[in-house]
Design an enzyme around this catalytic site. Structure first.
Site, PDB file in Angstrom:
ATOM      1  N   HIS A  87       0.579  -0.995  -0.080  1.00  0.00           N
ATOM      2  CA  HIS A  87       0.136   0.504   0.109  1.00  0.00           C
ATOM      3  C   HIS A  87       0.804   1.406  -0.176  1.00  0.00           C
ATOM      4  O   HIS A  87       0.344   1.883   0.705  1.00  0.00           O
ATOM      5  CB  HIS A  87      -0.909  -0.175   0.796  1.00  0.00           C
ATOM      6  CG  HIS A  87      -1.563  -0.836   1.090  1.00  0.00           C
ATOM      7  ND1 HIS A  87      -2.919  -1.043   1.670  1.00  0.00           N
ATOM      8  CD2 HIS A  87      -2.588  -1.999   0.342  1.00  0.00           C
ATOM      9  CE1 HIS A  87      -3.663  -2.058   1.560  1.00  0.00           C
ATOM     10  NE2 HIS A  87      -3.630  -2.708   0.401  1.00  0.00           N
ATOM     11  N   ASP A 191      -4.706  -7.583   5.697  1.00  0.00           N
ATOM     12  CA  ASP A 191      -3.504  -6.667   5.600  1.00  0.00           C
ATOM     13  C   ASP A 191      -2.077  -8.143   6.223  1.00  0.00           C
ATOM     14  O   ASP A 191      -1.809  -8.569   5.409  1.00  0.00           O
ATOM     15  CB  ASP A 191      -3.049  -6.014   6.781  1.00  0.00           C
ATOM     16  CG  ASP A 191      -2.846  -4.872   6.822  1.00  0.00           C
ATOM     17  OD1 ASP A 191      -4.106  -4.181   5.691  1.00  0.00           O
ATOM     18  OD2 ASP A 191      -2.620  -3.587   6.601  1.00  0.00           O
ATOM     19  N   ILE A 372      -5.115   6.909   8.938  1.00  0.00           N
ATOM     20  CA  ILE A 372      -4.637   8.136   9.458  1.00  0.00           C
ATOM     21  C   ILE A 372      -5.408   9.320   9.216  1.00  0.00           C
ATOM     22  O   ILE A 372      -4.977   9.839  10.172  1.00  0.00           O
ATOM     23  CB  ILE A 372      -3.829   7.744   8.329  1.00  0.00           C
ATOM     24  CG1 ILE A 372      -2.785   6.555   8.061  1.00  0.00           C
ATOM     25  CG2 ILE A 372      -2.695   9.340   7.732  1.00  0.00           C
ATOM     26  CD1 ILE A 372      -1.990   5.725   7.019  1.00  0.00           C
ATOM     27  N   THR A 373      -6.707   9.142   9.176  1.00  0.00           N
ATOM     28  CA  THR A 373      -7.317  10.560   8.498  1.00  0.00           C
ATOM     29  C   THR A 373      -7.600  10.807   9.610  1.00  0.00           C
ATOM     30  O   THR A 373      -7.930  11.684   9.764  1.00  0.00           O
ATOM     31  CB  THR A 373      -8.535  10.131   7.199  1.00  0.00           C
ATOM     32  OG1 THR A 373      -9.156   9.520   7.280  1.00  0.00           O
ATOM     33  CG2 THR A 373      -8.154  10.313   5.979  1.00  0.00           C
TER      34      THR A 373
HETATM   35  P1  FAD Z   1       2.061   5.068  15.810  1.00  0.00           P
HETATM   36  O1  FAD Z   1       1.258   5.578  14.207  1.00  0.00           O
HETATM   37  O2  FAD Z   1       1.878   4.193  16.570  1.00  0.00           O
HETATM   38  O3  FAD Z   1       3.163   6.626  16.515  1.00  0.00           O
HETATM   39  C1  FAD Z   1       3.275   6.497  17.762  1.00  0.00           C
HETATM   40  C2  FAD Z   1       5.162   6.796  17.893  1.00  0.00           C
HETATM   41  O4  FAD Z   1       4.813   6.654  19.147  1.00  0.00           O
HETATM   42  C3  FAD Z   1       5.745   5.361  17.271  1.00  0.00           C
HETATM   43  O5  FAD Z   1       6.502   6.705  16.066  1.00  0.00           O
HETATM   44  C4  FAD Z   1       6.264   5.086  18.349  1.00  0.00           C
HETATM   45  O6  FAD Z   1       7.788   4.491  18.079  1.00  0.00           O
HETATM   46  C5  FAD Z   1       6.354   5.979  19.163  1.00  0.00           C
HETATM   47  N1  FAD Z   1       6.652   5.784  20.760  1.00  0.00           N
HETATM   48  C6  FAD Z   1       6.357   5.027  21.343  1.00  0.00           C
HETATM   49  N2  FAD Z   1       6.524   4.869  22.489  1.00  0.00           N
HETATM   50  C7  FAD Z   1       7.758   6.127  22.877  1.00  0.00           C
HETATM   51  C8  FAD Z   1       8.395   6.565  23.977  1.00  0.00           C
HETATM   52  N3  FAD Z   1       8.179   6.333  25.063  1.00  0.00           N
HETATM   53  N4  FAD Z   1       8.743   7.832  23.659  1.00  0.00           N
HETATM   54  C9  FAD Z   1       8.987   8.263  22.373  1.00  0.00           C
HETATM   55  N5  FAD Z   1       8.229   7.889  21.011  1.00  0.00           N
HETATM   56  C10 FAD Z   1       7.659   6.816  21.491  1.00  0.00           C
HETATM   57  N6  FAD Z   1      -3.838   3.494   8.237  1.00  0.00           N
HETATM   58  C11 FAD Z   1      -4.661   3.606   6.914  1.00  0.00           C
HETATM   59  O7  FAD Z   1      -5.161   4.938   6.656  1.00  0.00           O
HETATM   60  N7  FAD Z   1      -4.004   3.209   5.936  1.00  0.00           N
HETATM   61  C12 FAD Z   1      -3.268   1.877   5.636  1.00  0.00           C
HETATM   62  O8  FAD Z   1      -2.761   1.034   5.242  1.00  0.00           O
HETATM   63  C13 FAD Z   1      -2.869   1.333   7.381  1.00  0.00           C
HETATM   64  N8  FAD Z   1      -2.831   0.248   6.863  1.00  0.00           N
HETATM   65  C14 FAD Z   1      -2.238   0.221   8.807  1.00  0.00           C
HETATM   66  C15 FAD Z   1      -1.838  -1.373   9.480  1.00  0.00           C
HETATM   67  C16 FAD Z   1      -1.417  -1.890  10.519  1.00  0.00           C
HETATM   68  C17 FAD Z   1      -1.165  -3.148  10.565  1.00  0.00           C
HETATM   69  C18 FAD Z   1      -1.564  -0.990  11.722  1.00  0.00           C
HETATM   70  C19 FAD Z   1      -1.805  -1.217  13.413  1.00  0.00           C
HETATM   71  C20 FAD Z   1      -2.767   0.476  11.310  1.00  0.00           C
HETATM   72  C21 FAD Z   1      -2.716   0.571   9.956  1.00  0.00           C
HETATM   73  N9  FAD Z   1      -3.287   1.687   9.886  1.00  0.00           N
HETATM   74  C22 FAD Z   1      -3.601   2.027   8.671  1.00  0.00           C
HETATM   75  C23 FAD Z   1      -4.018   2.977  10.713  1.00  0.00           C
HETATM   76  C24 FAD Z   1      -2.467   3.799  10.774  1.00  0.00           C
HETATM   77  O9  FAD Z   1      -1.873   3.590  11.249  1.00  0.00           O
HETATM   78  C25 FAD Z   1      -2.963   4.526  12.431  1.00  0.00           C
HETATM   79  O10 FAD Z   1      -3.769   5.421  12.766  1.00  0.00           O
HETATM   80  C26 FAD Z   1      -1.814   5.229  13.286  1.00  0.00           C
HETATM   81  O11 FAD Z   1      -0.747   5.821  12.879  1.00  0.00           O
HETATM   82  C27 FAD Z   1      -2.006   5.822  14.352  1.00  0.00           C
HETATM   83  O12 FAD Z   1      -0.950   6.901  14.267  1.00  0.00           O
HETATM   84  P2  FAD Z   1      -0.504   7.059  16.044  1.00  0.00           P
HETATM   85  O13 FAD Z   1       0.406   8.643  15.748  1.00  0.00           O
HETATM   86  O14 FAD Z   1      -1.325   7.551  17.424  1.00  0.00           O
HETATM   87  O15 FAD Z   1       0.571   5.927  16.563  1.00  0.00           O
END
Ligand code: FAD
Length: 456
Positions: A87, A191, A372-373
């Site tokens: 993707h 996935d 993501i959105t």
């Molecule tokens: P995350 O993306 O997990 O970011 C959190 C960040 O915080 C990470 O970089 C992590 O390393 C960091 N972190 C954690 N703990 C600490 C700490 N103690 N100190 C410093 N940094 C830290 N959405 C789509 O739109 N399309 C897709 O195709 C899609 N595919 C997906 C596939 C999978 C397997 C998963 C699990 C999710 C998918 N999603 C997809 C959903 C999307 O990934 C999430 O909506 C989004 O990533 C959530 O964002 P976030 O920033 O909350 O979390």
């Protein structure tokens, strides 16, 4: 793919109203008055939530400076380590995040584990406001006997492995078995199943699965009895998916499709009304040999409908079990409130309850659901609320040292952060290594090697 009766539940927006300021909020407000200055703000986590929160703050406040702390050596969270490799278009958000990181009012500090290398209280002392956007790095456990057997993995770890997450690089799942069972039927489960079925040279969710080259779907028409009538009540995107499934399960395929399926060497199926009961060991007890599923049926009506066991069980032989029943956030630091039941930081529109100056966004704010959105929208709300509080004089108004103070703390603890330009060097190296192999990039997996490439 035999699957538990489990669904990928959509994010249901909690409508919460802002409570009256608590005593601690009022004294905080009295302590600091609003002055024109550079607000120093930091964000913990560089996934979509961290970057979209930073983007909103920088866009809507002309002086704010945002530092993004990240535990990995590389940015972008699940966009890099979760989104499936087939993707690539989803990963285009990286271009937007890169523009944010390249702003002269934004800095990325990778290789810093907040809660271990620096505490949240230390960040609160150094900044006017701290936003926790650290995602959901744990997973729900099946909590059934045999879960610890070799050959049983969480989908979270398996996804980390095929996406080059350093901590999962040694997972080494044995893919030589004939059958894999994925427990769960959410986006992540699909996935994982698609990646298992796709030859590496082909490395598109459910719609793509039905047409996946070299595979045939196994869907039991009995599972879909009565569904036709209930489909009408379902929201549109889910309705389309259900219609697709219904057609695949009950309609006679065209001649060309029959031929395609007959020559398929691999198969996948969805099993409904099954709940995992036990992972079955091989005779020597050394690895997984199957999974016992309790057969269930629906009881109750409307919101009260529940899947209950009928008393029958079904044993499925398999060599690999991947549990895909949800991600889960962890508490970051004892000073930060955490709701272990919901797996989120208690908050009202992103304001951490009873901790002035502390905010949250993304999966740690609303739970591990949504794309993501969805994460973008919710992060913009947190950014907006923070700026409202700043304007209302609810944040400290005196100068704050920001990164200068944190850098000194990290230095004294032997922690050496990496910058965004360091990431750009690693990025160039990955692209260069990938070109040799005819791929968009070859991900670097070993943090020590990455540090060596950066001359550390
Ligand atoms: P995350 O993306 O997990 O970011 C959190 C960040 O915080 C990470 O970089 C992590 O390393 C960091 N972190 C954690 N703990 C600490 C700490 N103690 N100190 C410093 N940094 C830290 N959405 C789509 O739109 N399309 C897709 O195709 C899609 N595919 C997906 C596939 C999978 C397997 C998963 C699990 C999710 C998918 N999603 C997809 C959903 C999307 O990934 C999430 O909506 C989004 O990533 C959530 O964002 P976030 O920033 O909350 O979390």
């Amino acid at each position: 793919m035999a699957l538990r009766y489990w669904r990928w539940w959509p994010w249901s927006a909690w409508s919460r109203t802002r409570p009256p300021p608590s005593e601690s909020t009022q004294s905080f407000r009295q302590q600091f008055s609003t002055q024109e200055q550079t607000p120093q703000i930091c964000v913990v986590g560089s996934g979509p939530a961290g970057f979209y929160t930073a983007q909103h703050l920088l866009k809507h406040h002309s002086r704010a400076h945002v530092d993004i702390y990240e535990k990995q050596l590389v940015p972008f969270g699940l966009v890099r380590f979760g989104v499936a490799p087939d993707h690539p278009e989803v990963k285009n958000v990286i271009n937007t995040f890169t523009r944010t990181a390249q702003s002269d009012r934004c800095a990325f500090h990778g290789n810093v584990v907040v809660g271990r290398d620096v505490t949240v209280q230390e960040l609160r002392d150094a900044y006017h406001a701290v936003v926790l956007s650290y995602g959901a790095e744990d997973n729900q456990a099946l909590e059934i006997p045999g879960e610890e057997l070799p050959g049983v993995f969480s989908a979270r770890a398996f996804v980390g492995w095929y996406n080059g997450l350093p901590e999962n690089r040694a997972l080494a799942p044995d893919l030589s078995c004939d059958t894999a069972v994925v427990v769960g039927q959410g986006n992540v489960a699909l996935d994982v199943a698609r990646i298992l079925l796709t030859p590496p040279e082909h490395l598109e969710e459910l719609r793509e699965m039905i047409q996946l080259p070299g595979t045939r779907p196994i869907l039991d028409p009995a599972d879909f009895l009565g569904l036709q009538d209930r489909i009408k009540e379902v929201p549109r995107p889910r309705k389309r998916l259900m219609e697709l499934l219904l057609r695949a399960a009950t309609e006679e395929p065209e001649v060309a499709e029959v031929a395609r399926r007959a020559s398929a060497s691999r198969a996948w199926g969805l099993r409904f009304f099954r709940s995992p009961q036990q992972v079955l060991p091989s005779p020597d007890g050394r690895r997984v040999a199957g999974i016992r599923l309790a057969v269930t049926r629906l009881e109750g009506v409307g919101e009260a409908t529940r899947a209950v066991p009928t008393g029958d069980v079904e044993d499925l032989p398999c060599g690999l079990v991947l549990s895909s029943i949800g991600y889960k956030s962890r508490p970051i630091d004892p000073s930060v409130p955490f709701d272990p039941k919901l797996g989120v930081i208690p908050n009202v529109e992103g304001r951490v309850v009873d901790v002035p100056g502390l905010y949250c966004s993304g999966w740690v704010k609303r739970g591990p659901t949504g794309v993501i959105t969805t994460t973008m929208t919710d992060s913009f709300v947190t950014g907006q609320i923070l700026l409202q509080d700043l304007k209302a004089g609810l944040l400290p108004s005196g100068p704050r040292p920001g990164y200068a103070a944190v850098k000194a703390l990290l230095g004294s603890r032997g922690v050496w952060p990496v910058s965004f330009s360091d990431w750009e060097k690693l990025d160039a190296e990955e692209v260069s290594q990938g070109q040799g192999a005819g791929k968009p990039r070859e991900k670097l997996l070993d943090p020590q090697e990455m540090l060596r490439l950066l001359g550390r």
